[in-house]
Design an enzyme around this catalytic site. Sequence first.
Site, PDB file in Angstrom:
ATOM      1  N   LYS A  11      64.607 101.828   5.762  1.00  0.00           N
ATOM      2  CA  LYS A  11      64.382 103.231   5.349  1.00  0.00           C
ATOM      3  C   LYS A  11      65.713 103.806   4.882  1.00  0.00           C
ATOM      4  O   LYS A  11      66.722 103.665   5.557  1.00  0.00           O
ATOM      5  CB  LYS A  11      63.855 104.008   6.553  1.00  0.00           C
ATOM      6  CG  LYS A  11      63.929 105.518   6.408  1.00  0.00           C
ATOM      7  CD  LYS A  11      64.529 106.228   7.635  1.00  0.00           C
ATOM      8  CE  LYS A  11      65.990 105.961   7.844  1.00  0.00           C
ATOM      9  NZ  LYS A  11      66.655 106.866   8.812  1.00  0.00           N
ATOM     10  N   ASP A 129      61.822 108.650  13.426  1.00  0.00           N
ATOM     11  CA  ASP A 129      61.653 107.952  12.147  1.00  0.00           C
ATOM     12  C   ASP A 129      60.352 107.149  12.067  1.00  0.00           C
ATOM     13  O   ASP A 129      60.011 106.644  10.991  1.00  0.00           O
ATOM     14  CB  ASP A 129      62.829 106.997  11.913  1.00  0.00           C
ATOM     15  CG  ASP A 129      64.016 107.688  11.265  1.00  0.00           C
ATOM     16  OD1 ASP A 129      63.845 108.790  10.731  1.00  0.00           O
ATOM     17  OD2 ASP A 129      65.114 107.102  11.284  1.00  0.00           O
TER      18      ASP A 129
HETATM   19  C1  LIG Z   1      68.707 110.560  11.449  1.00  0.00           C
HETATM   20  C2  LIG Z   1      67.303 110.070  11.152  1.00  0.00           C
HETATM   21  O1  LIG Z   1      67.299 108.648  11.080  1.00  0.00           O
HETATM   22  C3  LIG Z   1      66.858 110.610   9.792  1.00  0.00           C
HETATM   23  O2  LIG Z   1      65.740 109.936   9.246  1.00  0.00           O
HETATM   24  C4  LIG Z   1      66.325 110.490  12.218  1.00  0.00           C
HETATM   25  O3  LIG Z   1      66.357 111.876  12.342  1.00  0.00           O
HETATM   26  C5  LIG Z   1      66.593 109.825  13.558  1.00  0.00           C
HETATM   27  O4  LIG Z   1      65.471 109.076  13.871  1.00  0.00           O
HETATM   28  P1  LIG Z   1      65.381 108.160  15.190  1.00  0.00           P
HETATM   29  O5  LIG Z   1      66.576 107.291  15.310  1.00  0.00           O
HETATM   30  O6  LIG Z   1      64.019 107.534  15.160  1.00  0.00           O
HETATM   31  O7  LIG Z   1      65.490 109.272  16.274  1.00  0.00           O
HETATM   32  P2  LIG Z   1      65.047 109.318  17.805  1.00  0.00           P
HETATM   33  O8  LIG Z   1      65.180 107.971  18.425  1.00  0.00           O
HETATM   34  O9  LIG Z   1      63.746 110.056  17.902  1.00  0.00           O
HETATM   35  O10 LIG Z   1      66.170 110.295  18.333  1.00  0.00           O
HETATM   36  C6  LIG Z   1      67.479 109.893  18.674  1.00  0.00           C
HETATM   37  C7  LIG Z   1      68.283 111.143  18.928  1.00  0.00           C
HETATM   38  O11 LIG Z   1      68.631 111.766  17.675  1.00  0.00           O
HETATM   39  C8  LIG Z   1      68.609 113.159  17.787  1.00  0.00           C
HETATM   40  N1  LIG Z   1      67.638 113.716  16.816  1.00  0.00           N
HETATM   41  C9  LIG Z   1      66.727 112.909  16.201  1.00  0.00           C
HETATM   42  C10 LIG Z   1      65.855 113.439  15.266  1.00  0.00           C
HETATM   43  C11 LIG Z   1      65.918 114.815  14.997  1.00  0.00           C
HETATM   44  N2  LIG Z   1      65.089 115.381  14.097  1.00  0.00           N
HETATM   45  N3  LIG Z   1      66.814 115.605  15.630  1.00  0.00           N
HETATM   46  C12 LIG Z   1      67.687 115.073  16.535  1.00  0.00           C
HETATM   47  O12 LIG Z   1      68.503 115.779  17.091  1.00  0.00           O
HETATM   48  C13 LIG Z   1      68.273 113.481  19.229  1.00  0.00           C
HETATM   49  O13 LIG Z   1      69.505 113.609  19.911  1.00  0.00           O
HETATM   50  C14 LIG Z   1      67.566 112.229  19.700  1.00  0.00           C
HETATM   51  O14 LIG Z   1      67.692 112.044  21.076  1.00  0.00           O
HETATM   52  N1  LIG Z   2      63.072  96.315  17.258  1.00  0.00           N
HETATM   53  C1  LIG Z   2      64.305  96.836  17.369  1.00  0.00           C
HETATM   54  N2  LIG Z   2      65.228  96.581  16.423  1.00  0.00           N
HETATM   55  C2  LIG Z   2      66.467  97.130  16.518  1.00  0.00           C
HETATM   56  N3  LIG Z   2      66.878  97.899  17.527  1.00  0.00           N
HETATM   57  C3  LIG Z   2      65.998  98.193  18.489  1.00  0.00           C
HETATM   58  C4  LIG Z   2      64.677  97.671  18.451  1.00  0.00           C
HETATM   59  N4  LIG Z   2      64.050  98.139  19.521  1.00  0.00           N
HETATM   60  C5  LIG Z   2      64.908  98.905  20.195  1.00  0.00           C
HETATM   61  N5  LIG Z   2      66.092  98.947  19.596  1.00  0.00           N
HETATM   62  C6  LIG Z   2      67.262  99.746  20.047  1.00  0.00           C
HETATM   63  O1  LIG Z   2      67.321 100.900  19.198  1.00  0.00           O
HETATM   64  C7  LIG Z   2      68.669 101.201  18.845  1.00  0.00           C
HETATM   65  C8  LIG Z   2      68.673 101.841  17.434  1.00  0.00           C
HETATM   66  O2  LIG Z   2      68.361 100.836  16.500  1.00  0.00           O
HETATM   67  P1  LIG Z   2      67.752 101.135  15.051  1.00  0.00           P
HETATM   68  O3  LIG Z   2      68.017  99.918  14.238  1.00  0.00           O
HETATM   69  O4  LIG Z   2      66.364 101.611  15.144  1.00  0.00           O
HETATM   70  O5  LIG Z   2      68.711 102.333  14.632  1.00  0.00           O
HETATM   71  P2  LIG Z   2      68.908 103.114  13.283  1.00  0.00           P
HETATM   72  O6  LIG Z   2      68.815 102.202  12.110  1.00  0.00           O
HETATM   73  O7  LIG Z   2      70.171 103.925  13.413  1.00  0.00           O
HETATM   74  O8  LIG Z   2      67.682 104.054  13.294  1.00  0.00           O
HETATM   75  P3  LIG Z   2      67.462 105.433  12.614  1.00  0.00           P
HETATM   76  O9  LIG Z   2      67.802 105.299  11.163  1.00  0.00           O
HETATM   77  O10 LIG Z   2      65.992 105.573  12.899  1.00  0.00           O
HETATM   78  O11 LIG Z   2      68.345 106.395  13.369  1.00  0.00           O
HETATM   79  C9  LIG Z   2      69.422  99.894  18.941  1.00  0.00           C
HETATM   80  O12 LIG Z   2      70.723 100.107  19.406  1.00  0.00           O
HETATM   81  C10 LIG Z   2      68.596  99.040  19.902  1.00  0.00           C
HETATM   82  O13 LIG Z   2      69.189  98.999  21.193  1.00  0.00           O
END
Ligand SMILES: C[C@](O)(CO)[C@H](O)COP(=O)(O)OP(=O)(O)OC[C@H]1O[C@@H](n2ccc(N)nc2=O)[C@H](O)[C@@H]1O
Ligand SMILES: Nc1ncnc2c1ncn2[C@@H]1O[C@H](COP(=O)(O)OP(=O)(O)OP(=O)(O)O)[C@@H](O)[C@H]1O
Length: 275
Positions: A11, A129
Amino acid sequence: MTKINDFAPAKINLTLHVLGQRPDGYHLLDSLVVFADFGDRIEVSPNSELALSVEGPFADGVPTGEENLVLKAARLLDPVRGASIHLYKELPSAAGIGGGSSDAAATLRALGEMWGMPLPGNAMTLGADVPMCLDPKAARISGAGEGRMPVEGLPAMPAVLVNPRVGVPTPAAFKGLATKNNAPMPDVIPDFVDVTAAADWLAGQRNDLSAPAREIAPVIDDVLAVLDDALLARMSGSGATCFGLYPDTETAQQAALRIAAKRPDWWVAPVTLNP
Ligand SMILES: C[C@](O)(CO)[C@H](O)COP(=O)(O)OP(=O)(O)OC[C@H]1O[C@@H](n2ccc(N)nc2=O)[C@H](O)[C@@H]1O
Ligand SMILES: Nc1ncnc2c1ncn2[C@@H]1O[C@H](COP(=O)(O)OP(=O)(O)OP(=O)(O)O)[C@@H](O)[C@H]1O
């Protein structure tokens, strides 16, 4: 035995405007999201127990216990039913390209098909997300991530994804925002004749998490610097992955080769961002 395969594309937040913060701490977003032709793969098959195996270039460091988003997704769909799930991990984790979220969404689609169940309405409980990854097509995302308006009129965009192998924790990036109440994108996202026109318009938009993420991981500045020949270079999500847009596939592939040669320790992927 019935096996179902699904694709969990990366994404990319082409824009990420933070408009405010809800009382529960989550931030309100206005984000233009697209998906790459590159990502993880999921295969599900019937099994008495719920079991997960992970392989691939980024398998290391992905949790294999109940905290894996794939298993959480399965449990959201059915708290007790078994399945064998294989995850082939092509995407770096904690990279701002929604790897875990896209895996969770692909699991919901694949198990939903295998078990004859509809997609759940509460996918947001797995992560902000996840809802946007359920139907991985260009969309304007609102709310904390749950609002989704399809966006027509984007071209297919040749791009290079670059990650310096440094993770940025998403909560830390949001916490570092200097201002939480920022301007949204214009009401109307125009149609674009080509990637150059799209890049010109995108240059007037922002990723508000870029400044705090660069404070946490200054190497992001180096990533943006190696993408300086792109039509537009910007960080995705909470980083540290950045994308560069290029006028055509060949130019993107050449840029990817150049960057990979210069920084062999980084993850570099030439992709197409699909409309
Ligand atoms: C930054 C983005 O990737 C943009 O697409 C998303 O907003 C984050 O998506 P994500 O990693 O799936 O987020 P989550 O696992 O639900 O949230 C992780 C942490 O990010 C912060 N969080 C996330 C989404 C949002 N709209 N506001 C936030 O403040 C919160 O501190 C939350 O505890
Ligand atoms: N299937 C998975 N693949 C990758 N990480 C995972 C998975 N399940 C749980 N996790 C945990 O989730 C955390 C975040 O990983 P992810 O790859 O989703 O982050 P991200 O790309 O920053 O996501 P976003 O863009 O949604 O913020 C990792 O540090 C890992 O410990």
